[in-house]
Design an enzyme around this catalytic site. Structure first.
Site, PDB file in Angstrom:
ATOM      1  N   HIS A   1       0.832  -1.206   0.000  1.00  0.00           N
ATOM      2  CA  HIS A   1       0.000   0.000   0.000  1.00  0.00           C
ATOM      3  C   HIS A   1       0.866   1.255   0.000  1.00  0.00           C
ATOM      4  O   HIS A   1       0.551   2.238  -0.668  1.00  0.00           O
ATOM      5  CB  HIS A   1      -0.949  -0.032   1.193  1.00  0.00           C
ATOM      6  CG  HIS A   1      -1.975  -1.116   1.071  1.00  0.00           C
ATOM      7  ND1 HIS A   1      -3.061  -1.002   0.240  1.00  0.00           N
ATOM      8  CD2 HIS A   1      -2.047  -2.350   1.614  1.00  0.00           C
ATOM      9  CE1 HIS A   1      -3.769  -2.112   0.304  1.00  0.00           C
ATOM     10  NE2 HIS A   1      -3.176  -2.949   1.125  1.00  0.00           N
TER      11      HIS A   1
ATOM     12  N   ARG B   1      -0.238   7.884 -10.027  1.00  0.00           N
ATOM     13  CA  ARG B   1      -1.458   7.123  -9.761  1.00  0.00           C
ATOM     14  C   ARG B   1      -2.376   7.859  -8.782  1.00  0.00           C
ATOM     15  O   ARG B   1      -3.544   8.120  -9.074  1.00  0.00           O
ATOM     16  CB  ARG B   1      -1.067   5.759  -9.182  1.00  0.00           C
ATOM     17  CG  ARG B   1      -2.185   4.989  -8.505  1.00  0.00           C
ATOM     18  CD  ARG B   1      -1.579   3.865  -7.654  1.00  0.00           C
ATOM     19  NE  ARG B   1      -2.594   3.122  -6.911  1.00  0.00           N
ATOM     20  CZ  ARG B   1      -3.044   3.479  -5.710  1.00  0.00           C
ATOM     21  NH1 ARG B   1      -2.604   4.580  -5.118  1.00  0.00           N
ATOM     22  NH2 ARG B   1      -3.954   2.735  -5.099  1.00  0.00           N
TER      23      ARG B   1
ATOM     24  N   GLY C   1     -12.032  -2.394  -3.217  1.00  0.00           N
ATOM     25  CA  GLY C   1     -10.604  -2.626  -2.970  1.00  0.00           C
ATOM     26  C   GLY C   1      -9.975  -1.383  -2.377  1.00  0.00           C
ATOM     27  O   GLY C   1      -8.987  -0.862  -2.880  1.00  0.00           O
TER      28      GLY C   1
ATOM     29  N   GLU D   1      -9.363   1.424  -7.797  1.00  0.00           N
ATOM     30  CA  GLU D   1      -8.063   1.360  -8.479  1.00  0.00           C
ATOM     31  C   GLU D   1      -7.758  -0.119  -8.635  1.00  0.00           C
ATOM     32  O   GLU D   1      -7.277  -0.768  -7.716  1.00  0.00           O
ATOM     33  CB  GLU D   1      -6.990   2.077  -7.666  1.00  0.00           C
ATOM     34  CG  GLU D   1      -5.733   2.358  -8.467  1.00  0.00           C
ATOM     35  CD  GLU D   1      -4.807   1.160  -8.591  1.00  0.00           C
ATOM     36  OE1 GLU D   1      -5.029   0.309  -9.497  1.00  0.00           O
ATOM     37  OE2 GLU D   1      -3.865   1.075  -7.796  1.00  0.00           O
TER      38      GLU D   1
ATOM     39  N   GLU E   1      -5.316  -8.930 -12.351  1.00  0.00           N
ATOM     40  CA  GLU E   1      -5.801  -8.736 -10.983  1.00  0.00           C
ATOM     41  C   GLU E   1      -7.151  -9.416 -10.930  1.00  0.00           C
ATOM     42  O   GLU E   1      -7.818  -9.601 -11.936  1.00  0.00           O
ATOM     43  CB  GLU E   1      -6.005  -7.245 -10.662  1.00  0.00           C
ATOM     44  CG  GLU E   1      -4.774  -6.406 -10.749  1.00  0.00           C
ATOM     45  CD  GLU E   1      -4.111  -6.191  -9.412  1.00  0.00           C
ATOM     46  OE1 GLU E   1      -4.695  -6.609  -8.399  1.00  0.00           O
ATOM     47  OE2 GLU E   1      -3.021  -5.615  -9.392  1.00  0.00           O
TER      48      GLU E   1
END
Lengths: 419, 419
Positions: free
Chosen positions: B84, B93, B117, B191, B200
């Protein structure tokens, strides 16, 4: 991470750089080396094969779904190719082994060598170049299939026998089945070192091989290994992983601090520190004599330390690094020999080591912050809060690192010091 | 990897650098982001909790063995904290999301948002700052416990409800149990982008949330995503992973080449390329309209491509990158609206895209080689052998990438060209 240490102890000043030839490339699905090596060196928990000598593979390749054993091996080895590339490209590591093998050529020429965790077989080939009569190169991972191809292409199949499987099964095989060792083993070579020195399963395989195969007075390369720790001042490192959470794009995320601190305190990071970060001489956490070390010694390390800071600086935690020595049997006692007089020059656990005790110029492969960088870098545990150390202040405590749990526990306190 | 491309197409010249704030630090036991995110975003295959609203944790902490749920969460989250940290520190980002949220403030203020998420909750806090009436922040990983602490510390517990578990279970919970959604959801933010865009499991959760919760005409951020590919000339990259094996410390390890080539051909690397590596305009491999995309579209991508090289250069393979757009519902059609006139300006799969079709200045987060670097970098598949392309020579073929198998298959041939 930007490394601009604000303090210097005056005895380290070499800047660390990316080791020569190391790649910024990564595969989408591979893990870090730590995890990948754990898989690669899966001696302890079962590989894909119980143990077999690598024979002629079926070289037919089809585009798409793997159909032959050879193709399957290709696929299994995916995660490993760039790991081996990375390790081989670490010139400090690979050249150290090559030089060590050449330094011990007189003990290798005409002799029987076992290479534990041979990977692509490069160390076995170095041994063949040094004149080894026979090299048994063992690896549990599918990379052994590749090693066999490399050996054949170099016309060394008569000298180097690639064995694909776990050493304890291979032992039975070598004795009972199609591979006959002419005599006992003269030399064991292995590149087994992991993060925090022992974070790998392969060192246990070296012990197994030593106890089963090595002749009395045989050579083990490396002959010994030492894990060090030293207090560090590293404001940038601490700030990057701890203070970062205090202001994240203007948001106070200090609620992350307890977790971030616990992680940084208990789980070593892999990062590059420089000599200027180090506050005093390192302490010997663990010394492993490869001729005598036992399996149970590899499960965890515990040490009581006492440091006196050379300067006034905030103490942010401890860095760990290691070195390995490539001594001949006359320097390092085997399990069949009484310790030599030189044993007293070896690192002693729980003591500080002010300089390399290396009277016979034995080759040392070091991952210390003052030495040329390697892919291992260093490992760091950060304190919950920095401690403002005074010059000559003592810090003492105990640290335990459990290699199975990946967790460290430590306690510490400070005594004295002068402003 | 050293990037010194020998060829230039004259339209890209920005040098790539390590994204600001990104760390060289790594944890001993963590995987790369690809693997770690896969774990973090473990919506599809079961998390540790079936689904629960995060309640007051027992904050008692003991040194050593974890004993409370809160402590257990601490331990479970170990592998995630630095993930993170890395993502948040990717300023391209995170700032893109912040700006996008502020640009759409009129659609967010006073509305109900779902953050899929949510991680540490930073995007949810941005939404709260934009005036959201209520944010449901969902994460299957234990980081949700931390997000709840962050939200509380920022006095946002009335606005942001952290939900720890899988969306499909949370749906039932929200409807049936202790959390009551006042109305339907106005905004979905997530994201979710991974390597090769779709590597993912989280995008599927966005689809689930959209189909279950989103009001007709609701906002999805990002609104669309596009995966691109382009032919590259990259002698250094090819040499690093392929030619390297031809001479390894003087040893011919060419026997490694078939495996090294197969890996480089079938499994994308994660590395940074620069504009000079790119031989022509990129091709749209996959365009995902987040308002209409279906689950089955996320399993693999297949595209037929045709490129005309802008110069004479060795073609080493293809680079892949992606961008996402943050358009309002008037630009991107929802599953309840007919496509607007502007749809024709969106990327079309199978076509080249010479410049950003972005008439309304919608914000774009891009990982293209000519744009500022991100933690995603680019992905590269290398050919077995370089192809000596002439200027204006066509190369056409087909590429398929399977996200479950991590494997690409492609075929290609070249046509024409002039010397």
């Amino acid at each position: 991470m930007n490394l601009t240490p604000a303090y210097s102890n005056g005895y380290h000043n070499q800047q660390q750089q990316q080791p020569q030839g190391m790649s910024q490339r990564d595969r989408v699905r591979r893990g870090t080396r730590a995890r990948s090596r754990e898989l690669r060196d899966n001696f302890g928990s079962g590989g894909n094969f119980g143990g077999l000598r690598v024979s002629e593979p079926n070289k037919q390749q089809q585009q798409g779904v793997p159909s032959t054993d050879f193709d399957m091996a290709y696929f299994h080895t995916y995660a490993h190719v760039d790991i081996h590339e990375e390790m081989i490209k670490d010139r400090v590591r690979t050249e150290s082994y090559r030089v060590a093998i050449m330094q011990h050529q007189s003990s290798i020429a005409g002799k029987v060598v076992v290479d534990i965790g041979c990977g692509t077989g490069i160390l076995s080939i170095f041994c063949a170049q040094a004149g080894a009569k026979r090299v048994y190169a063992v690896d549990a991972s599918d990379i052994a299939v590749q090693a066999n191809e490399v050996v054949k292409a170099n016309n060394l199949s008569e000298t180097i026998i690639i064995l694909h499987g776990q050493p304890y099964l291979l032992l039975k095989m070598i004795v009972l089945q199609d591979v006959n060792i002419d005599g006992e083993v003269d030399v064991i070579i292995s590149e087994w070192m992991g993060y925090m020195l022992l974070y790998e399963s392969i060192p246990g395989s070296v012990i197994t091989a030593r106890d089963c195969w090595l002749k009395p007075g045989g050579l083990i390369l490396p002959s010994s290994a030492t894990l060090y720790m030293a207090p560090i001042t590293h404001s940038n490192g601490y700030s990057e992983c701890i203070d970062f959470w205090r202001n994240v794009y203007g948001i106070d995320m200090s609620a992350m601090l307890p977790l971030a601190k616990q992680c940084a305190f208990e789980e070593p990071s892999v990062e590059t520190i420089v000599g200027e970060n180090v506050l005093t001489w390192p302490h010997v956490v663990k010394h492993v004599d490869c001729h005598t070390v036992m399996h149970h010694e590899l499960e965890s390390v515990t040490t009581n330390y006492k440091f006196k800071s050379m300067m006034r600086a905030p103490l942010h935690g401890f860095a760990f690094w290691s070195d390995v020595e490539f001594c001949g049997p006359t320097l390092a006692p085997t399990n069949n020999q009484a310790p030599s007089l030189l044993i007293n020059n070896l690192p002693v656990e729980g003591q500080q080591r002010k300089k390399q005790a290396n009277p016979n110029e034995a080759l040392v492969l070091s991952t210390a912050p003052e030495d040329p960088p390697t892919h291992w870098q260093q490992n760091v545990l950060y304190f919950y809060e920095p401690i403002e150390l005074e010059q000559d202040q003592l810090i003492e405590g105990c640290v335990n690192y459990d290699y199975a749990q990946f967790v460290s526990l430590h306690s510490y306190n400070t005594i004295g010091g002068r402003r």
